[in-house]
Design a protein around this motif. Structure first.
Motif, PDB file in Angstrom:
ATOM      1  N   TYR A 106      23.864 -15.205  37.351  1.00 11.69           N
ATOM      2  CA  TYR A 106      23.473 -14.134  36.153  1.00 11.69           C
ATOM      3  C   TYR A 106      22.362 -13.176  36.143  1.00 11.69           C
ATOM      4  O   TYR A 106      21.439 -14.106  37.107  1.00 11.69           O
ATOM      5  CB  TYR A 106      23.355 -15.552  35.207  1.00 11.69           C
ATOM      6  CG  TYR A 106      22.898 -14.969  33.622  1.00 11.69           C
ATOM      7  CD1 TYR A 106      23.767 -14.292  33.091  1.00 11.69           C
ATOM      8  CD2 TYR A 106      21.628 -15.343  32.857  1.00 11.69           C
ATOM      9  CE1 TYR A 106      23.366 -13.243  31.916  1.00 11.69           C
ATOM     10  CE2 TYR A 106      21.515 -14.026  31.891  1.00 11.69           C
ATOM     11  CZ  TYR A 106      22.330 -13.302  31.190  1.00 11.69           C
ATOM     12  OH  TYR A 106      22.329 -13.035  29.994  1.00 11.69           O
ATOM     13  N   ASP A 166      25.113 -10.056  31.992  1.00 11.97           N
ATOM     14  CA  ASP A 166      24.891  -9.206  30.532  1.00 11.97           C
ATOM     15  C   ASP A 166      24.910  -7.904  29.693  1.00 11.97           C
ATOM     16  O   ASP A 166      24.696  -7.106  30.870  1.00 11.97           O
ATOM     17  CB  ASP A 166      22.323  -9.606  30.263  1.00 11.97           C
ATOM     18  CG  ASP A 166      22.443  -8.976  28.589  1.00 11.97           C
ATOM     19  OD1 ASP A 166      22.750 -10.629  28.020  1.00 11.97           O
ATOM     20  OD2 ASP A 166      22.246  -8.334  28.200  1.00 11.97           O
ATOM     21  N   ALA A 201      28.604 -11.544  29.289  1.00 11.06           N
ATOM     22  CA  ALA A 201      27.796 -11.783  27.835  1.00 11.06           C
ATOM     23  C   ALA A 201      27.729 -11.043  26.957  1.00 11.06           C
ATOM     24  O   ALA A 201      26.394 -10.547  27.629  1.00 11.06           O
ATOM     25  CB  ALA A 201      26.645 -12.846  28.907  1.00 11.06           C
ATOM     26  N   MET A 205      26.641 -13.232  21.368  1.00 17.87           N
ATOM     27  CA  MET A 205      26.457 -14.503  21.956  1.00 17.87           C
ATOM     28  C   MET A 205      25.434 -15.110  21.233  1.00 17.87           C
ATOM     29  O   MET A 205      25.299 -16.349  21.317  1.00 17.87           O
ATOM     30  CB  MET A 205      26.457 -14.724  23.132  1.00 17.87           C
ATOM     31  CG  MET A 205      27.877 -14.670  24.472  1.00 17.87           C
ATOM     32  SD  MET A 205      27.532 -14.936  25.926  1.00 17.87           S
ATOM     33  CE  MET A 205      26.973 -16.496  25.617  1.00 17.87           C
ATOM     34  N   ARG A 208      23.303 -18.241  21.626  1.00 17.13           N
ATOM     35  CA  ARG A 208      24.279 -19.264  23.041  1.00 17.13           C
ATOM     36  C   ARG A 208      24.433 -19.175  23.953  1.00 17.13           C
ATOM     37  O   ARG A 208      24.351 -19.274  24.913  1.00 17.13           O
ATOM     38  CB  ARG A 208      26.104 -19.252  22.206  1.00 17.13           C
ATOM     39  CG  ARG A 208      26.030 -19.672  21.103  1.00 17.13           C
ATOM     40  CD  ARG A 208      27.553 -19.730  20.733  1.00 17.13           C
ATOM     41  NE  ARG A 208      28.529 -18.781  20.892  1.00 17.13           N
ATOM     42  CZ  ARG A 208      28.274 -17.603  20.425  1.00 17.13           C
ATOM     43  NH1 ARG A 208      28.186 -16.960  19.261  1.00 17.13           N
ATOM     44  NH2 ARG A 208      29.129 -16.782  20.856  1.00 17.13           N
ATOM     45  N   ARG A 209      23.628 -17.752  24.367  1.00 11.45           N
ATOM     46  CA  ARG A 209      23.484 -17.860  25.352  1.00 11.45           C
ATOM     47  C   ARG A 209      22.065 -18.201  25.829  1.00 11.45           C
ATOM     48  O   ARG A 209      20.942 -18.430  26.477  1.00 11.45           O
ATOM     49  CB  ARG A 209      22.453 -16.261  26.174  1.00 11.45           C
ATOM     50  CG  ARG A 209      22.859 -15.610  27.052  1.00 11.45           C
ATOM     51  CD  ARG A 209      22.317 -14.521  27.155  1.00 11.45           C
ATOM     52  NE  ARG A 209      20.610 -14.492  26.573  1.00 11.45           N
ATOM     53  CZ  ARG A 209      20.169 -12.739  27.186  1.00 11.45           C
ATOM     54  NH1 ARG A 209      20.184 -12.284  27.618  1.00 11.45           N
ATOM     55  NH2 ARG A 209      18.706 -13.287  26.952  1.00 11.45           N
ATOM     56  N   SER A 212      17.812 -17.129  29.771  1.00 11.17           N
ATOM     57  CA  SER A 212      16.827 -16.001  29.275  1.00 11.17           C
ATOM     58  C   SER A 212      16.526 -14.194  30.674  1.00 11.17           C
ATOM     59  O   SER A 212      16.270 -13.840  30.698  1.00 11.17           O
ATOM     60  CB  SER A 212      15.928 -15.994  28.690  1.00 11.17           C
ATOM     61  OG  SER A 212      14.658 -17.425  29.205  1.00 11.17           O
ATOM     62  N   LEU A 254      27.116 -21.119  30.341  1.00 10.61           N
ATOM     63  CA  LEU A 254      27.270 -19.664  29.888  1.00 10.61           C
ATOM     64  C   LEU A 254      28.937 -19.575  29.900  1.00 10.61           C
ATOM     65  O   LEU A 254      28.895 -18.470  29.268  1.00 10.61           O
ATOM     66  CB  LEU A 254      25.693 -19.218  31.105  1.00 10.61           C
ATOM     67  CG  LEU A 254      26.348 -17.463  31.235  1.00 10.61           C
ATOM     68  CD1 LEU A 254      25.492 -16.969  29.914  1.00 10.61           C
ATOM     69  CD2 LEU A 254      25.240 -16.856  32.766  1.00 10.61           C
ATOM     70  N   GLU A 257      31.260 -20.120  27.587  1.00  9.24           N
ATOM     71  CA  GLU A 257      31.070 -18.810  26.198  1.00  9.24           C
ATOM     72  C   GLU A 257      31.405 -17.372  26.254  1.00  9.24           C
ATOM     73  O   GLU A 257      31.518 -16.743  25.449  1.00  9.24           O
ATOM     74  CB  GLU A 257      29.212 -19.190  25.786  1.00  9.24           C
ATOM     75  CG  GLU A 257      29.079 -20.115  25.511  1.00  9.24           C
ATOM     76  CD  GLU A 257      29.684 -20.363  24.049  1.00  9.24           C
ATOM     77  OE1 GLU A 257      30.657 -19.003  23.528  1.00  9.24           O
ATOM     78  OE2 GLU A 257      29.194 -21.743  23.012  1.00  9.24           O
ATOM     79  N   ALA A 258      30.919 -16.988  27.552  1.00 11.94           N
ATOM     80  CA  ALA A 258      31.076 -15.823  28.218  1.00 11.94           C
ATOM     81  C   ALA A 258      32.608 -15.168  27.787  1.00 11.94           C
ATOM     82  O   ALA A 258      33.204 -15.692  27.770  1.00 11.94           O
ATOM     83  CB  ALA A 258      30.339 -15.277  29.188  1.00 11.94           C
TER      84      ALA A 258
END
Length: 276
Positions: A106, A166, A201, A205, A208-209, A212, A254, A257-258
């Motif tokens: 990520y 991201d 992502a 989001m 919900r991400r 960081s 992750l 949700e992405a």
């Protein structure tokens, strides 16, 4: 000597220092324990430095100079080692990355190194040189390493590579429009490979991400897990499964949700049109 690990001094600055330390010790006929007594550490510590598993501190190198009567040459070599452009811990991670059977990563802020075009990487490092964060030589070191890392992923069988970027990675311009268009072309081509999954992502989001900061989880040939994370000063390699499994679970959350790959590629293609 049995189980004596052979070193390639060209493989890394740590290996070069370790090879020289061993050569100086061998020339004097000292064992690791005998050198350790002269330096004020343990034979295990000497072994770790000689095999490149532990970088030499300034104090260690200065003590070794006194033991070998080599002036300050080892201390200067250790200083050059610490001035490398690579974060502490990263060279060790790269060795494991090159043999992983699955790579999950990520990234935030910029396109991940494994997916960068050379021109994108050069533009990124040129900005670091402009800010005097690194030297031109260090920028070249970083770019060359990216190229070598990418080459290791063309091996057969190919590793499975899961990437979540991201949205900010795509929206941050790097270089001119031509550089970004070529970078978007590479991302689309990457997504078409049979051993890859590329997702974005999106900003919406929100909370919900789950991550960081950038994170990588490797699955090695023996199916053991390893994670790697970076701060601004150093990288941390985690081998303890009890610590890595929760990171892998969070990574799966992750991915859920992405955006799916098709929607992610559609976003990239839309951005690519803006560079034409």
């Amino acid at each position: 000597m049995v189980n004596r690990k052979e070193l390639d001094p060209d493989s890394s600055p740590c290996a070069a220092f370790g090879e020289r330390l061993r050569r100086l010790r061998d020339e004097r006929g000292w064992t690791q324990e005998e050198l350790a007594e002269r330096i004020g550490c343990t034979g295990t510590h000497i072994s770790a430095v000689e095999t490149g598993r532990r970088p030499p501190t300034k104090r260690f190198a200065a003590s070794a100079d006194r033991a070998f009567r080599t002036g300050d040459s080892l201390e200067r070599q250790s200083m050059a080692l610490r001035q490398t452009a690579l974060l502490e811990g990263f060279p060790e991670y790269v060795k494991h990355e090159a043999r992983a059977v699955e790579i999950r990563l990520y990234e935030v802020g910029v396109i991940h190194g494994l997916l960068q075009t050379r021109e994108y990487a050069e533009a990124l490092e040129a900005d670091a040189v402009r800010r005097e964060a690194i030297t031109e030589e260090q920028a070249t070191e970083r770019v060359d390493l990216i190229v070598r890392r990418q080459a290791t992923l063309t091996r057969s069988p190919s590793p499975l590579i899961h990437v979540v970027l991201d949205e900010g990675c795509l929206l941050r311009p790097m270089g001119n429009a031509g550089v970004m268009k070529a970078q978007f072309d590479l991302l689309v081509e990457f997504a078409e490979r049979p051993n890859t999954l590329l997702q974005v992502a999106p900003f919406n989001m929100g909370a919900r991400r789950p991550f960081s900061l950038p994170i990588t989880v490797l699955t090695l040939p023996d199916r053991s897990l390893m994670s790697y994370a970076e701060s601004s000063q150093r990288g941390h390699l985690e081998r303890d499964s009890d610590s890595v499994v929760p990171v892998l679970t969070t990574y799966h959350q992750l991915q859920a949700e992405a955006l799916p790959q098709a929607a992610s590629v559609a976003m990239i293609e839309q951005l690519r049109k803006g560079t034409s």
